[in-house]
Design an enzyme around this catalytic site. Structure first.
Site, PDB file in Angstrom:
ATOM      1  N   THR A 176       0.810  -6.801   1.830  1.00 37.99           N
ATOM      2  CA  THR A 176       0.049  -7.272   2.972  1.00 37.99           C
ATOM      3  C   THR A 176      -1.357  -7.141   2.947  1.00 37.99           C
ATOM      4  OG1 THR A 176       2.205  -6.835   4.255  1.00 37.99           O
ATOM      5  CG2 THR A 176       0.285  -7.567   5.711  1.00 37.99           C
ATOM      6  N   HIS A 210     -32.907   8.973  11.756  1.00 42.40           N
ATOM      7  CA  HIS A 210     -33.607   8.340  12.678  1.00 42.40           C
ATOM      8  C   HIS A 210     -34.550   7.337  11.677  1.00 42.40           C
ATOM      9  CE1 HIS A 210     -35.665   6.959  16.154  1.00 42.40           C
ATOM     10  NE2 HIS A 210     -36.928   7.130  15.434  1.00 42.40           N
ATOM     11  N   SER A 262       0.744  -1.197  -0.111  1.00 42.74           N
ATOM     12  CA  SER A 262      -0.135  -0.105  -0.148  1.00 42.74           C
ATOM     13  C   SER A 262       0.940   1.273   0.008  1.00 42.74           C
ATOM     14  CB  SER A 262      -1.088   0.075   1.256  1.00 42.74           C
ATOM     15  OG  SER A 262      -1.343  -1.188   1.384  1.00 42.74           O
ATOM     16  N   GLY A 308       2.982 -10.775  16.818  1.00 41.54           N
ATOM     17  CA  GLY A 308       3.917  -9.766  16.388  1.00 41.54           C
ATOM     18  C   GLY A 308       4.571  -9.904  14.750  1.00 41.54           C
TER      19      GLY A 308
HETATM   20  C1  LIG Z   1      -3.892 -10.191   8.698  1.00 43.69           C
HETATM   21  C2  LIG Z   1      -3.878  -8.682   8.782  1.00 43.69           C
HETATM   22  C3  LIG Z   1      -4.940  -7.891   8.582  1.00 43.69           C
HETATM   23  C4  LIG Z   1      -4.841  -6.542   8.720  1.00 43.69           C
HETATM   24  N1  LIG Z   1      -6.053  -5.809   8.539  1.00 43.69           N
HETATM   25  C5  LIG Z   1      -5.897  -4.257   8.434  1.00 43.69           C
HETATM   26  C6  LIG Z   1      -7.147  -3.547   8.270  1.00 43.69           C
HETATM   27  O1  LIG Z   1      -8.213  -4.154   8.433  1.00 43.69           O
HETATM   28  N2  LIG Z   1      -6.988  -2.358   8.141  1.00 43.69           N
HETATM   29  C7  LIG Z   1      -5.527  -1.557   8.019  1.00 43.69           C
HETATM   30  O2  LIG Z   1      -5.683  -0.512   7.906  1.00 43.69           O
HETATM   31  N3  LIG Z   1      -4.382  -2.394   7.951  1.00 43.69           N
HETATM   32  C8  LIG Z   1      -4.524  -3.797   8.373  1.00 43.69           C
HETATM   33  N4  LIG Z   1      -3.552  -4.476   8.337  1.00 43.69           N
HETATM   34  C9  LIG Z   1      -2.198  -3.582   8.180  1.00 43.69           C
HETATM   35  C10 LIG Z   1      -1.851  -3.561   6.790  1.00 43.69           C
HETATM   36  O3  LIG Z   1      -1.909  -4.542   5.930  1.00 43.69           O
HETATM   37  C11 LIG Z   1      -0.533  -2.878   6.692  1.00 43.69           C
HETATM   38  O4  LIG Z   1      -0.543  -1.663   7.554  1.00 43.69           O
HETATM   39  C12 LIG Z   1      -0.334  -2.279   5.282  1.00 43.69           C
HETATM   40  O5  LIG Z   1      -0.326  -3.498   4.472  1.00 43.69           O
HETATM   41  C13 LIG Z   1       1.240  -1.946   5.340  1.00 43.69           C
HETATM   42  O6  LIG Z   1       1.677  -1.513   4.007  1.00 43.69           O
HETATM   43  P1  LIG Z   1       3.249  -1.255   3.638  1.00 43.69           P
HETATM   44  O7  LIG Z   1       3.132  -0.774   2.111  1.00 43.69           O
HETATM   45  O8  LIG Z   1       3.867  -0.603   4.489  1.00 43.69           O
HETATM   46  O9  LIG Z   1       3.752  -2.750   3.679  1.00 43.69           O
HETATM   47  P2  LIG Z   1       3.389  -4.309   2.947  1.00 43.69           P
HETATM   48  O10 LIG Z   1       1.980  -4.094   2.332  1.00 43.69           O
HETATM   49  O11 LIG Z   1       3.688  -5.326   3.461  1.00 43.69           O
HETATM   50  O12 LIG Z   1       4.234  -4.040   1.538  1.00 43.69           O
HETATM   51  C14 LIG Z   1       5.617  -4.188   1.551  1.00 43.69           C
HETATM   52  C15 LIG Z   1       6.014  -4.973   0.126  1.00 43.69           C
HETATM   53  O13 LIG Z   1       7.465  -5.172   0.170  1.00 43.69           O
HETATM   54  C16 LIG Z   1       7.597  -6.123  -0.420  1.00 43.69           C
HETATM   55  N5  LIG Z   1       9.171  -6.241  -0.336  1.00 43.69           N
HETATM   56  C17 LIG Z   1       9.617  -6.663   0.700  1.00 43.69           C
HETATM   57  N6  LIG Z   1      11.172  -6.921   0.798  1.00 43.69           N
HETATM   58  C18 LIG Z   1      11.298  -6.668  -0.682  1.00 43.69           C
HETATM   59  C19 LIG Z   1      12.362  -6.608  -1.328  1.00 43.69           C
HETATM   60  N7  LIG Z   1      13.529  -6.780  -0.736  1.00 43.69           N
HETATM   61  N8  LIG Z   1      12.458  -6.107  -2.581  1.00 43.69           N
HETATM   62  C20 LIG Z   1      11.329  -6.025  -3.178  1.00 43.69           C
HETATM   63  N9  LIG Z   1      10.113  -6.051  -2.577  1.00 43.69           N
HETATM   64  C21 LIG Z   1      10.076  -6.482  -1.288  1.00 43.69           C
HETATM   65  C22 LIG Z   1       6.686  -7.184   0.002  1.00 43.69           C
HETATM   66  O14 LIG Z   1       6.717  -8.452  -0.542  1.00 43.69           O
HETATM   67  C23 LIG Z   1       5.649  -6.280   0.288  1.00 43.69           C
HETATM   68  O15 LIG Z   1       4.726  -6.766  -1.000  1.00 43.69           O
HETATM   69  C24 LIG Z   1      -3.404  -5.862   8.585  1.00 43.69           C
HETATM   70  C25 LIG Z   1      -2.450  -6.602   8.650  1.00 43.69           C
HETATM   71  C26 LIG Z   1      -2.602  -8.054   8.653  1.00 43.69           C
HETATM   72  C27 LIG Z   1      -1.427  -8.918   8.770  1.00 43.69           C
END
Ligand SMILES: Cc1cc2nc3c(=O)[nH]c(=O)nc-3n(C[C@H](O)[C@H](O)[C@H](O)COP(=O)(O)OP(=O)(O)OC[C@H]3O[C@@H](n4cnc5c(N)ncnc54)[C@H](O)[C@@H]3O)c2cc1C
Length: 438
Positions: A70, A410, A33, A271
Site C-alpha cells: 500500500t 532564525h 512495508s 475505512g
Molecule cells: C491513501 C493512503 C495514504 C497513506 N499515507 C500514509 C502516510 O502518509 N504515512 C504513513 O505512515 N502511512 C500512510 N498510509 C498507511 C500505510 O500505507 C500503511 O500503514 C502501510 O502500507 C501498511 O503496511 P503493511 O505492510 O502492513 O501492509 P501493505 O502495505 O498493505 O502490504 C500488505 C501486502 O500483502 C499483500 N497480500 C495480501 N494478501 C496476500 C496473500 N494472500 N498472499 C500474498 N500477498 C498478499 C498485499 O498485496 C500487499 O502488498 C497510507 C495509506 C493509504 C491507503
C-alpha cells in the site's frame, strides 16, 4: 538453529519442532512495508527467509497487490507526490511507483530473501501454499510464518456505492475531477480533499463529526478545518451520504440532510478491512504480528517489545498537521496532574510572498509538576519535517526548560517551539473541557 526468544525475553525450551527441518526459518505472506522489512532484517540476522506477494497493479483486490504494498503503490508515496503537485497547483506524472517497486524487489534479493509471486495461504501450523499466476501451487514449510497482508479500502454500504471510488482508484485517475465529493473525516479524506482543491477542483468534504480528524487534539482539528475552508473546500460537518445516483451531469450525491451535490468523482474514505479472509487462518499455531519486534526477538537474539510511546505522525493536508505525544484531551484524561498549555499562532514568512492569510499554529502540552513536555502539535508548512526532531526530544523525556534553553534557528518557523515563553493556560487535572485561546 537458535532457540526461539519469547517477547518477554525468556528463552523457550528446545522441543521437537526445534529439531525438525523446515524449508525456511521464516515465511512472510505479503511484501508491503511491514513484510519486506521483517523479511530483510530477519535475513540479515542469518535466517533463511521466503516471502510471497500478489502480482502488481495499482488497484488492489483479493488477488492483486505488488511488492512495496500500500505505502509504495497506493498510499504514502503516490499521495505525497500528489500533495507536492497540489502545493504548486499543477498536475504531474511520475514513474516513481514503478521505480520503488523495483527497489523493494532488489532490497529483498540483496538480503537473500526468496520472493514468490502469488497468493499465500496457510495450510498447516508450519505450512504455506503459494498459488502462482498460472495456477500452479508451491508448498513450503517454515518454522515461523509472518502474516503481513495489510488491509484494503472498503466502500461504505450506501445505495449506489458502486458509483464511488476508493483511495486506490483516486491515485490512478486519468483526469483531474472538476467536482469532487469526499466522504470521511480521517486523514485520507482530508488529504485527498486538499490535493484536489490544490489542483483547482471544487471539493465538498462530508464527515460525521463536528470536526474532521477524530482522535487528534481538538484545537488543532479546528485549525485544520479553518484552513481547509480558507482554501476553498466546502465542509459539511455532521453529514453523511444517503444515496448516490447516476445522472447525465455526473454522480448525484444525496446527503442525509436532503442536500444534492453533483460530482465527477465521489471518494469513499470510510475505512479499511484486513486482507485475511482468504488466508485460511483456521490453520493452527500461526503468529500474527507485523511489528519490527518479531525479527529482533526471534532471529536477532535481542528480545524486545514494540514501543508505541511518542510515535510522531502527520496528516498531509495543505498545510500539513503533525503531532507527537499526547493531545491536550489525552493529557487531561490521564489525570496525572495539572497541565500547562503553550500556543503560538503566527503568519509564516513565506506568506509574505503569496499574501496568503493563513496562520501557522503550534502547541506544547506540559506536565505542570515535572515540566516534562507531554505532547507537541503543529499545523503549518513543513510541520512533519519539524516534528520529527521534536519527537526525538520527547522520546528523551525533554522538559520545557530544556526546550527553552535550546537556541532557535532564525528566521524559521521551528524556532517558535523553543521560544514559547508564556503559558497560554493552565488546565486542572479534573477539568473536562479544554479551552482554546486561539
Ligand atoms: C491513501 C493512503 C495514504 C497513506 N499515507 C500514509 C502516510 O502518509 N504515512 C504513513 O505512515 N502511512 C500512510 N498510509 C498507511 C500505510 O500505507 C500503511 O500503514 C502501510 O502500507 C501498511 O503496511 P503493511 O505492510 O502492513 O501492509 P501493505 O502495505 O498493505 O502490504 C500488505 C501486502 O500483502 C499483500 N497480500 C495480501 N494478501 C496476500 C496473500 N494472500 N498472499 C500474498 N500477498 C498478499 C498485499 O498485496 C500487499 O502488498 C497510507 C495509506 C493509504 C491507503
Amino acid at each position: 538453529m537458535a532457540r526461539k526468544m519469547l517477547n518477554d525475553g525468556e528463552l523457550s525450551q528446545p522441543n521437537q519442532e526445534e529439531q525438525t527441518h523446515f524449508d525456511f526459518d521464516l515465511f512472510v505472506i505479503g511484501a508491503g512495508s511491514g513484510g519486506v522489512r521483517a523479511a530483510r532484517f530477519s535475513a540479515n540476522f542469518g535466517a533463511k527467509v521466503g516471502i510471497c506477494e500478489l502480482p502488481f497493479h495499482p488497484i488492489s483486490s483479493e488477488v492483486i497487490g505488488g511488492v512495496g504494498g500500500t505505502c509504495v503503490i497506493r498510499g504514502c508515496v503516490p499521495k505525497k507526490i500528489l500533495v507536492y503537485g497540489a502545493s504548486f497547483g499543477g498536475e504531474l506524472e511520475t514513474d516513481e511507483i514503478l521505480r520503488l517497486n523495483g527497489i523493494y524487489k532488489r532490497l529483498l534479493s540483496n538480503a537473500g530473501v526468496k520472493l514468490y509471486e502469488g497468493e499465500g495461504k496457510i495450510v498447516g501450523p508450519n505450512e504455506v501454499e503459494v498459488t502462482q499466476l498460472d495456477g500452479t501451487k508451491l508448498s513450503y514449510s517454515a518454522k515461523h510464518i509472518l502474516i503481513a497482508t495489510g488491509s484494503r479500502a472498503q466502500r461504505a454500504p450506501i445505495p449506489g456505492q458502486e458509483l464511488a471510488i476508493t483511495s486506490d482508484e483516486a491515485l490512478s485517475l486519468e483526469e483531474l475531477p472538476k467536482r469532487a465529493v469526499v466522504l470521511g473525516g480521517g486523514y485520507i479524506a482530508v488529504e485527498f480533499a486538499s490535493i484536489w482543491r490544490g489542483m483547482g477542483s471544487t471539493v465538498d468534504l462530508l464527515f460525521r463529526k463536528e470536526l474532521p480528524l477524530r482522535g487528534f487534539d481538538d484545537e488543532m482539528r479546528a485549525v485544520v478545518a479553518r484552513n481547509l475552508e480558507g482554501r476553498g473546500i466546502n465542509l459539511h460537518p455532521r453529514t453523511t451520504i444517503k444515496e448516490l445516483i447516476k445522472s447525465e451531469e455526473g454522480v448525484k450525491v444525496i446527503t442525509d440532510h436532503g442536500e444534492e451535490i453533483v460530482a465527477d468523482v465521489v471518494l469513499f474514505a470510510t475505512g479499511r478491512a484486513p486482507n485475511t479472509k482468504r488466508l485460511n487462518l483456521k490453520a493452527v499455531g500461526v503468529e500474527v504480528d507485523q511489528t519490527g519486534a518479531v525479527k529482533k526477538t526471534v532471529f536477532g537474539g535481542q528480545p524486545c517489545k514494540p514501543d508505541y510511546r511518542d510515535v510522531p505522525c502527520a496528516v498531509f493536508c495543505i498545510p500539513p498537521l503533525s503531532v507527537v505525544g499526547l493531545s491536550e484531551e489525552q493529557a487531561i484524561e490521564q489525570g496525572k496532574g495539572d497541565i500547562l498549555v503553550f500556543t503560538s499562532s503566527f503568519n509564516p514568512m513565506r506568506n509574505t510572498i503569496s499574501g496568503r492569510q493563513e496562520k501557522t499554529v503550534m502547541k506544547l502540552v506540559v506536565d505542570a509538576e515535572t515540566e516534562k513536555v507531554l505532547g507537541a502539535s503543529m499545523c503549518g508548512p513543513e510541520a512533519p519535517e519539524i516534528m520529527q526532531g521534536i519527537a526525538v526530544a520527547l522520546k528523551c523525556g525533554a522538559t520545557k526548560a530544556q526546550f527553552d534553553s535550546t537556541v532557535g534557528i532564525h528566521p524559521s518557523s521551528a524556532e517558535e517551539f523553543v521560544t514559547m515563553r508564556s503559558v497560554t493556560r493552565r488546565v486542572a487535572a479534573a477539568s473536562s473541557n479544554p479551552k482554546t485561546n486561539l
